[in-house]
Enzyme design. Sequence first.
Site, PDB file in Angstrom:
ATOM      1  N   LYS A   1      42.622  44.375  34.185  1.00 21.26           N
ATOM      2  CA  LYS A   1      42.381  42.977  34.529  1.00 21.26           C
ATOM      3  C   LYS A   1      41.435  42.335  33.527  1.00 21.26           C
ATOM      4  CE  LYS A   1      43.117  43.379  39.532  1.00 21.26           C
ATOM      5  NZ  LYS A   1      42.502  43.416  40.872  1.00 21.26           N
TER       6      LYS A   1
ATOM      7  N   ASP B   1      41.818  36.008  44.886  1.00 28.45           N
ATOM      8  CA  ASP B   1      42.755  36.937  45.513  1.00 28.45           C
ATOM      9  C   ASP B   1      43.466  36.288  46.695  1.00 28.45           C
ATOM     10  OD1 ASP B   1      43.600  39.378  44.656  1.00 28.45           O
ATOM     11  OD2 ASP B   1      42.084  40.556  45.696  1.00 28.45           O
TER      12      ASP B   1
ATOM     13  N   GLN C   1      37.651  44.444  44.397  1.00 29.77           N
ATOM     14  CA  GLN C   1      38.761  45.399  44.395  1.00 29.77           C
ATOM     15  C   GLN C   1      38.804  46.172  45.711  1.00 29.77           C
ATOM     16  OE1 GLN C   1      40.987  45.612  41.863  1.00 29.77           O
ATOM     17  NE2 GLN C   1      42.188  47.076  43.020  1.00 29.77           N
TER      18      GLN C   1
END
Length: 302
Positions: free
Chosen positions: A64, A131, A108
């Site tokens: 990422k 997200d 995460q």
Amino acid sequence: MSTSPTLSPDHQASLIDGKAFAANLRNQIRDDVRTFHDAQGVTPGLAVILVGNDPASEVYVRNKAIQTHHAGMRSFMHMLPETTTEEELLALIERLNKDPEIHGILVQLPLPNGLDARRVTNAIRPEKDVDGLGEINAGRLSIGLPSLIPCTPLGCLLLLKDQLGDMRGKHAVVIGCSNLVGKPLSLLLLAEGCTVSIAHIHTQDTAALARQADILVVATGCSGLVRGDWIKPGATVIDVGITRITLDNGKTRLVGDVAFDEAVKVAGRITPVPGGVGPMTIACLLKNTLSAAKLLVTGKAE
């Protein structure tokens, strides 16, 4: 009611190349980031938090960061030890919420035991929740308001719109109802004018429901669940699943939730695994980060 096409014995579905689509999307985002910087003097910044030292998550997080840099954005990595307390994690998120150089925040998942993922996710400022998993963004999506959309469902939608264009009136069946993929994607398809059915663990005769689908999306994490005879001839199949299996010779390979060798002989279009939905997730994370930066700086996402 639409009728299924008659397929020739040597029929092969067209492959939906998510890798190529994602590469083009990243290139477009890089151009848009440059234009945004020229106009506003601001470089979008993405903060990614990883708690613990799970090797697979570490690789994913570093990828990422690489893609963020390639898109012309700033990447801020926070690699925290397994012993990090929830209070310490929430304090970091609050600092990032207040930092004007940070436009997107991603934690995460999964988190180590003892950390409340729901509390942590909801601590992220909704405008920076790239997200799209916080309850504010989920709620806005559910009632059709502008929101940051979870990256994998957004990637699926972009692939479908590219392949099919206008989807109004098509019957979409989504197998899997997770908060991460199934539920948000169902809402996105509904907003596109699809008739949407959702199958889950309690659904009776999922195969019969799947055979009705013009668009079949499978996101269960159960490798090879959907067989060729579950698929309506000519249907568009989006396989979100990805599982690493060990072969008889000891080697491993990645497979999806759809039995690809069977499905490719029936479907009209299908995403391969790997190379289908997977590459779209990070590309859509970059897209969301740019949208968040635009919203925070100008008051408008687009």
